[in-house]
Structure formats: C-alpha cells, structure tokens
Write an enzyme that holds these catalytic residues in place. Sequence first.
Site, short mmCIF file in Angstrom:
data_model
loop_
_atom_site.label_atom_id
_atom_site.label_comp_id
_atom_site.label_asym_id
_atom_site.label_seq_id
_atom_site.Cartn_x
_atom_site.Cartn_y
_atom_site.Cartn_z
N TYR A 79 0.76 -1.29 -0.08
CA TYR A 79 0.10 -0.01 0.02
C TYR A 79 0.86 1.38 -0.10
O TYR A 79 0.46 2.40 -0.20
CB TYR A 79 -1.03 0.06 1.17
N ILE A 124 -12.01 -5.34 8.82
CA ILE A 124 -11.23 -4.00 8.92
C ILE A 124 -11.84 -2.77 7.85
O ILE A 124 -11.17 -2.70 6.62
CB ILE A 124 -9.97 -4.43 8.57
N ARG A 140 -17.76 8.78 9.69
CA ARG A 140 -17.85 7.28 9.40
C ARG A 140 -17.06 6.70 10.03
O ARG A 140 -17.48 5.46 10.29
CB ARG A 140 -17.87 7.30 7.71
N ASN A 189 -18.63 3.48 12.09
CA ASN A 189 -18.17 2.04 12.13
C ASN A 189 -18.03 1.31 13.32
O ASN A 189 -18.36 0.25 13.43
CB ASN A 189 -17.20 1.94 10.98
P1 A2P Z 1 -15.43 7.01 2.40
O1 A2P Z 1 -13.93 6.81 2.83
O2 A2P Z 1 -15.74 8.30 1.85
O3 A2P Z 1 -16.06 6.95 3.86
P2 A2P Z 1 -14.45 -1.21 2.46
O4 A2P Z 1 -13.95 -1.04 3.93
O5 A2P Z 1 -15.32 -2.24 2.09
O6 A2P Z 1 -13.40 -1.20 1.51
O7 A2P Z 1 -15.57 0.01 2.04
C1 A2P Z 1 -14.88 1.51 1.95
C2 A2P Z 1 -15.76 2.29 1.18
O8 A2P Z 1 -16.91 2.55 1.96
C3 A2P Z 1 -15.01 3.56 1.03
O9 A2P Z 1 -15.63 4.36 -0.31
C4 A2P Z 1 -15.70 4.39 1.99
O10 A2P Z 1 -15.79 5.60 1.80
C5 A2P Z 1 -16.98 3.78 2.24
N1 A2P Z 1 -17.67 3.89 3.63
C6 A2P Z 1 -17.03 3.55 4.80
N2 A2P Z 1 -17.71 3.44 6.08
C7 A2P Z 1 -18.70 4.24 5.49
C8 A2P Z 1 -19.98 4.46 6.07
N3 A2P Z 1 -20.17 4.26 7.40
N4 A2P Z 1 -20.93 4.86 5.40
C9 A2P Z 1 -21.02 4.95 3.84
N5 A2P Z 1 -19.67 4.71 3.41
C10 A2P Z 1 -18.84 4.25 3.99
#
Ligand code: A2P
Length: 281
Positions: free
Chosen positions: A56, A232, A240, A244
């Site tokens: 990364y 994760i 957010r 989470n």
């Molecule tokens: P953002 O960074 O704008 O919050 P994953 O963990 O499955 O890879 O998902 C990551 C994606 O989900 C990112 O695009 C993130 O956008 C979005 N995301 C993360 N938490 C939330 C949330 N609570 N509500 C909506 N979108 C979220």
Amino acid sequence: MSQTQETTVPTLTFNNGVRVPQLGFGVFQIEPKETQRIVEDALEAGYRHIDTAAAYRNEAGVGAAIAASGIAREDIFITTKLRNGEQGTTDEAFRDSLQALGVDYVDLYLIHWPIPSQGLFVQAWNKMEKLYADGQMRAIGVSNFLADHLDSLLSVSDVVPAVNQIEIHPTFQQRELSAKCRSVGIAVEAYSPLGQGSDLKATAVESMADKYGVSPAQIVLAWHLSQGTVAIPKSANPTRMRENLEAVNVTLTPAEVAEITALESDARIGADPAVAAHSQM
Ligand code: A2P
C-alpha cells in the site's frame, strides 16, 4: 479520545493466545500522503487495530500517526503484509516494514497473496516462522489463501496461520473457505467488509438500518461481528470512522443475520487468488 469506544470493541483470540480487536481500521487505497492524518483520526476515533501492507506504500504514514498519537505501542495492534514481489526476500522485506512503521515488532505479519505461479509462498512462510520464533511478530498468517494454498502450508509447517484475511462482504461471503479456516484454528478476517461501499444499498440492509435508526454500514458490520469475523472497514471520513466503530453496539436478531447472509451472490470485487499474478497488483 473516547475510552468507552476503546474498551467496547470485542476481541478474538488467535490460536496462539494473542488477542485482536474484532474491528480494525484498514488503509488499503489510502494515499501515502493522506495516511498519517487519516490514521491519526482513526486512533482518535478509538481504533486500536490498524491494518496496512508494504504494497500500500503507506506504512510510514501509519507509523507516523502512531508515534504522534502518544498511545503506547502495546495498546495498538498493527498488521502489515509481505509484498508479493518479495516472497523470496522475506527477511529484508520485513526489516523494511519495521523501519517504515518505526516499530520493533508487529502484532501480525501476513503473506499478502499466495501468487501460486511464483512458487515461493512456502519458502516465505518458513522464513516467517523463524522471525515469529525470534519474537519479531506476535502472530503470523496469510491473506487471500484458498483451500489448496492452506493445505500446502499445513502439510509442511507446524505453525498454523493465526489468520486468513480474505474478501468477505454480504454479496461475497466465502463461507466454505471460512469454515475450513475455522476448522483448523485459523481466524477469518474480512477485507472490503462493506463491499467497498457497494453492499450498503441492499434493500434488506437499508430497511434494518431504518428499523434500528443506525446506518447501513453499521448493519453490515454488526453482521460481520455476529459471524465471529474480524472486519477492517476503511473510511477517510472521521464521522464514518466513528460510526463504523459504533457498530459494536448494534445487535441483529438471528432472522436478520440470516436475511443478510441470504444476500450472497458470488460478487467478488478484488482479484481471484487462484489466478492473480504478482504483476497484476
Ligand atoms: P469514505 O472513505 O468516503 O467513508 P470497504 O471497507 O469495504 O473497502 O469500504 C470502503 C468504502 O466504503 C469507502 O468508499 C468508504 O468511503 C465507504 N464507507 C466507509 N464507511 C462508510 C459508512 N459508514 N457509510 C458509507 N460509506 C462508508
């Protein structure tokens, strides 16, 4: 810093007794120059488990955030991963990761992808066993390993991986692989647990979110927690991030868990480990 959030995240115990917070913060696809700020926000929100990887290119930002936080090293669970092109030089790769992170051990070190076409993952695992025995990693594991890759390791090694970190979200659950992992003592970690955001629009998820007055992401994360999976999620947005983490306070009924499980549709987002080549990632 919220002590309450910090203490309410449940932990899972690996096969070697090491405990991991069941909700961690993933930094896949977070730009190196943004990483320090975002991880500082995540630590401030209450995360104590950060998941990065050499590939990364943001380990240094993770390390800088941890150093700036003032939080004791032993209070943060750090995972990083061996880069695919360095499976033949594991010792050096690991040393570089420690240096970038600015730490003298990691909590969990993973082989990032098996890359079966390279034929090197067993050799890399043997090196990791030695580093683990030396105490430079509290636990070792794998990522993106399919059943046959796990069998290859289990047949030559006495150290059962602590973890297999794989893509899991409601529309792609890998239940058979997860069951195999658990049957031999390997904990399952879900990456892309929200389906990179795409699983949040499912009608079942939205209606449960309405019912409980929580967000769709909290519903999906509560489902992961109900499965005994480490998740994760990542977010660049502090609101957010907190949201989470607070999924630990959402409890779904067995019927609701089953309704989300029924969303399975074999919708893989990332690469297929059976055929993924080093040059593709
Ligand atoms: P953002 O960074 O704008 O919050 P994953 O963990 O499955 O890879 O998902 C990551 C994606 O989900 C990112 O695009 C993130 O956008 C979005 N995301 C993360 N938490 C939330 C949330 N609570 N509500 C909506 N979108 C979220």
